[in-house]
Design a protein around this motif. Structure first.
Motif, mmCIF file in Angstrom:
data_model
loop_
_atom_site.group_PDB
_atom_site.id
_atom_site.type_symbol
_atom_site.label_atom_id
_atom_site.label_comp_id
_atom_site.label_asym_id
_atom_site.label_seq_id
_atom_site.Cartn_x
_atom_site.Cartn_y
_atom_site.Cartn_z
ATOM 1 N N SER A 136 0.778 -1.208 0.005
ATOM 2 C CA SER A 136 -0.024 -0.183 -0.114
ATOM 3 C C SER A 136 0.679 1.096 0.047
ATOM 4 O O SER A 136 0.647 2.260 -0.961
ATOM 5 N N ILE A 139 2.482 1.823 -3.366
ATOM 6 C CA ILE A 139 1.530 2.188 -4.320
ATOM 7 C C ILE A 139 1.494 3.713 -3.954
ATOM 8 O O ILE A 139 1.346 4.632 -5.057
ATOM 9 N N THR A 143 2.149 6.355 -7.056
ATOM 10 C CA THR A 143 0.868 7.391 -7.400
ATOM 11 C C THR A 143 1.367 8.732 -7.335
ATOM 12 O O THR A 143 1.335 9.456 -8.294
ATOM 13 N N THR A 159 -5.629 3.146 -11.996
ATOM 14 C CA THR A 159 -6.722 2.804 -10.724
ATOM 15 C C THR A 159 -7.798 2.317 -11.368
ATOM 16 O O THR A 159 -8.388 1.313 -11.037
#
Length: 173
Positions: A136, A139, A143, A159
């Motif tokens: 997580s 990412i 991002t 996404t």
């Protein structure tokens, strides 16, 4: 902006890791694509079109494929000859819009199904070794980098497409 050696070092390190990992992933995908008699650049175009529920113009397709428009056009010409895409005139004669044929959609769907049930992609196996929390955070960092370097539209597409795979809600006409 004055740059420190550490900032440049971190930028280089991120680039080198991303480039190396990208090469391994592309090579794995190329091996799988031999079953479909399809090149990686052509598959990348089909992949993007698979997750777009409407026609997409050449500029947007080029942006999402992260390549120039002449490469996209060259791949689309081959894909059209193979009956995997449809190329139509856009709003005016200077623009083209593209969408998948049923055969193109089926090809990408088969690839997804094959790799969500029993994948030979090294990246899938390696990511399984990472905790959910670490992944997580990974990412989240990528991002941020993607939004800064490529723009939010690119991250939004990633996404949308990854959620469609997860939820098995891929658009089919």
């Amino acid at each position: 902006m004055k740059l420190s050696s550490e900032q440049f070092h971190n930028g280089y390190l991120a680039f080198a890791f991303i480039r190396g990992i990208n090469l391994v992933i592309e090579n794995d995908i190329r091996k799988l694509l031999k079953n479909y008699e399809l090149s990686f650049p052509a598959f990348r175009i089909l992949w993007i079109l698979h997750f777009d529920s409407n026609h997409i113009n050449m500029s947007d397709l080029s942006y999402l494929a992260q390549t120039n428009i002449s490469n996209v056009f060259r791949q689309l010409t081959k894909l059209k000859e193979e009956g995997l895409v449809i190329i139509e005139n856009g709003h005016d004669a200077r623009t083209k819009e593209v969408c998948l044929t049923e055969g193109g959609r089926k090809l990408v769907q088969e690839f997804i199904e094959e790799n969500t049930t029993n994948s030979n992609l090294q990246i899938v196996e390696s990511i399984a070794k990472i905790s959910k929390e670490d992944f997580s955070k990974f990412i989240e960092v990528f991002t941020l980098l993607s939004d800064e370097l490529l723009g939010k539209q690119y991250g939004d597409f990633l996404t949308k497409s990854s959620n469609a795979i997860l939820n098995k809600s891929i658009h089919t006409p």
